[in-house]
Write a protein that holds these residues in place. Structure first.
Motif, short mmCIF file in Angstrom:
data_model
loop_
_atom_site.label_atom_id
_atom_site.label_comp_id
_atom_site.label_asym_id
_atom_site.label_seq_id
_atom_site.Cartn_x
_atom_site.Cartn_y
_atom_site.Cartn_z
N ALA A 58 28.59 -72.65 36.98
CA ALA A 58 28.83 -73.61 35.91
C ALA A 58 28.99 -75.02 36.50
O ALA A 58 28.44 -76.00 35.98
N TRP A 59 29.75 -75.11 37.58
CA TRP A 59 29.88 -76.40 38.28
C TRP A 59 28.55 -76.84 38.85
O TRP A 59 28.15 -78.01 38.74
N LEU A 60 27.86 -75.93 39.53
CA LEU A 60 26.61 -76.29 40.20
C LEU A 60 25.57 -76.80 39.21
O LEU A 60 24.88 -77.80 39.48
N GLN A 61 25.44 -76.13 38.07
CA GLN A 61 24.47 -76.59 37.07
C GLN A 61 24.81 -77.98 36.58
O GLN A 61 23.92 -78.83 36.41
N MET A 62 26.10 -78.22 36.35
CA MET A 62 26.54 -79.52 35.85
C MET A 62 26.32 -80.62 36.90
O MET A 62 25.84 -81.71 36.59
N ARG A 63 26.66 -80.33 38.16
CA ARG A 63 26.66 -81.36 39.18
C ARG A 63 25.29 -81.58 39.83
O ARG A 63 24.99 -82.68 40.28
N PHE A 64 24.47 -80.54 39.91
CA PHE A 64 23.18 -80.68 40.56
C PHE A 64 22.04 -81.00 39.60
O PHE A 64 20.99 -81.48 40.01
N GLY A 65 22.23 -80.70 38.32
CA GLY A 65 21.24 -81.09 37.33
C GLY A 65 19.87 -80.52 37.63
O GLY A 65 19.68 -79.31 37.81
N GLU A 66 18.86 -81.40 37.68
CA GLU A 66 17.48 -80.97 37.89
C GLU A 66 17.26 -80.32 39.25
O GLU A 66 16.28 -79.58 39.43
N TYR A 90 19.28 -78.14 40.58
CA TYR A 90 19.94 -76.83 40.63
C TYR A 90 19.00 -75.67 40.93
O TYR A 90 19.32 -74.80 41.75
N PRO A 91 17.79 -75.58 40.32
CA PRO A 91 16.93 -74.42 40.61
C PRO A 91 16.55 -74.27 42.08
O PRO A 91 16.27 -73.16 42.53
N ALA A 92 16.58 -75.37 42.83
CA ALA A 92 16.24 -75.29 44.26
C ALA A 92 17.25 -74.48 45.05
O ALA A 92 16.96 -74.06 46.17
N LEU A 93 18.43 -74.23 44.47
CA LEU A 93 19.45 -73.41 45.13
C LEU A 93 19.13 -71.92 45.03
O LEU A 93 19.78 -71.11 45.70
N ARG A 94 18.17 -71.55 44.19
CA ARG A 94 17.75 -70.15 44.02
C ARG A 94 18.96 -69.24 43.79
O ARG A 94 19.29 -68.40 44.61
N TYR A 131 32.55 -70.21 30.87
CA TYR A 131 33.15 -70.96 31.97
C TYR A 131 32.71 -72.42 31.95
O TYR A 131 33.48 -73.32 32.31
N ARG A 132 31.50 -72.66 31.51
CA ARG A 132 31.03 -74.05 31.42
C ARG A 132 31.90 -74.84 30.44
O ARG A 132 32.28 -75.99 30.71
N TYR A 133 32.23 -74.24 29.32
CA TYR A 133 33.05 -74.95 28.34
C TYR A 133 34.48 -75.11 28.84
O TYR A 133 35.10 -76.17 28.64
N ALA A 134 35.02 -74.09 29.50
CA ALA A 134 36.37 -74.21 30.06
C ALA A 134 36.43 -75.35 31.07
O ALA A 134 37.43 -76.09 31.14
N GLN A 135 35.39 -75.51 31.85
CA GLN A 135 35.37 -76.59 32.83
C GLN A 135 35.24 -77.95 32.17
O GLN A 135 35.78 -78.94 32.66
N THR A 136 34.55 -78.01 31.05
CA THR A 136 34.51 -79.26 30.29
C THR A 136 35.91 -79.69 29.88
O THR A 136 36.28 -80.87 30.01
N LEU A 137 36.72 -78.74 29.42
CA LEU A 137 38.09 -79.07 29.04
C LEU A 137 38.92 -79.50 30.26
O LEU A 137 39.75 -80.41 30.17
#
Length: 327
Positions: free
Chosen positions: A260-268, A270-274, A286-292
């Motif tokens: 959830a953090w990685l998708q938010m912080r790496f953006g476009e 992120y897929p390169a992390l495989r 978890y993504r929403y919990a992290q937003t809060l």
């Protein structure tokens, strides 16, 4: 509070003991941006550099707040957590700064300290901003993705801080996602006390949290997670190595928490992390919990003497917008 940071005279004994009586400290640079520990670059008179981590009250900008007792991501700071996390990451082949010494007895300073390798000043976030093609196509992101897969497939039967798990203290009676419900609603309560929009939407947000939780099915296996991994927590060496830092919060937990953090912080990028396979319902929750958490934390630290208060307020505002839009 009045903060007093290290001065070169404070470190003569440490430098002499670690590097020899004929070596001198030529310069001391305190790196900015940290909120929980002091990070200093020591420049020695022969041109070499090392990093000094200092866990002291004066280096920690975070005021205390109510916490969930079994939340593994609270109080994620300290030399003991650093040592346990460093050992666990090293054991699974993750590149971290080489540990030169650690002092938890106050022999050199009135604080816990660690001397580590200086892995350089280039952070992955800067590389992604200024040279995204190199970061994405070349070694750093691929190396980080490899490290994350090693972490996220290093499984344990319980969740909790690595130090607690290795010490046999992590037998849990309830599910990890229920801990996150309490964590998220605690963040909501604290943030709503500071922002009228959240207070007005409190019931809707609470219902949304519980709805997301209801879609998550049980799990009994947990991987190693950094806790809040973004590209600012990765250094890139001249050889293209990805060096993970700020890992005191390392825990066994659902790997979706990291992603959830990685998708938010790496953006476009992120897929390169495989990434490994993920549970979409757990990830969304978890993504929403992290937003809060990215509302409550920045609002709380903005009430202190943290030097970049406006940045924290802007971060909170961005996530307030996200939290309200989801309901």
């Amino acid at each position: 509070m009045t903060r007093t940071f290290l001065q070169p005279d404070d470190l003569h004994g440490l430098v002499s003991e670690q590097f020899g009586s004929d070596r001198r400290l030529a310069a001391l640079d305190r790196l900015t941006g940290g909120t929980k520990k002091g990070v200093y670059r020591l420049r020695l008179d022969d041109g070499t550099t090392v990093m000094l981590y200092v866990w002291a009250a004066g280096e920690n900008y975070w005021p205390p707040s109510p916490t969930v007792p079994d939340d593994p991501f609270t109080d994620a700071s300290g030399a003991d957590l650093f040592a346990a996390s460093h050992a666990a990451l090293t054991a699974v082949g993750v590149r971290v700064p080489h540990l030169m010494m650690i002092d938890r007895e106050g022999r050199h300073l009135d604080a816990d300290i660690a001397l580590v390798e200086d892995a350089g000043a280039l952070r992955l976030d800067a590389l992604l901003e200024h040279d995204p093609a190199t970061a994405t196509a070349a070694a750093p992101l691929a190396a980080l993705g490899d490290a994350l897969r090693r972490m996220h497939t290093a499984f344990g039967p319980h969740y909790g801080k690595v130090a607690a798990i290795t010490g046999g203290e992590a037998s849990r009676a309830r599910r990890a996602e229920d801990v996150i419900v309490d964590r998220a609603l605690g963040h909501l309560d604290a943030a709503a006390a500071r922002d009228a929009r959240l207070a007005d939407a409190h019931q809707r947000i609470t219902a949304h949290v519980r709805h997301l939780r209801s879609a998550v099915t049980p799990r009994e296996e947990y991987g190693l997670v950094h806790g809040e991994l973004g590209p600012d927590h990765v250094l890139v060496t001249p050889a293209g190595e990805a060096v993970m830092i700020d890992f005191e919060g390392l825990a066994y937990f659902d790997v979706e928490w990291d992603h959830a953090w990685l998708q938010m912080r790496f953006g476009e990028s992120y897929p390169a992390l495989r990434p490994v396979d993920l549970d979409p319902h757990r990830l969304e929750f978890y993504r929403y919990a992290q937003t809060l958490s990215l509302i409550e934390g920045p609002l709380r630290i903005a009430d202190t003497d943290f030097p970049d208060r406006q940045w924290m307020l802007d971060l909170a505002e961005w996530n307030i917008t996200k939290a309200l839009a989801a309901t």
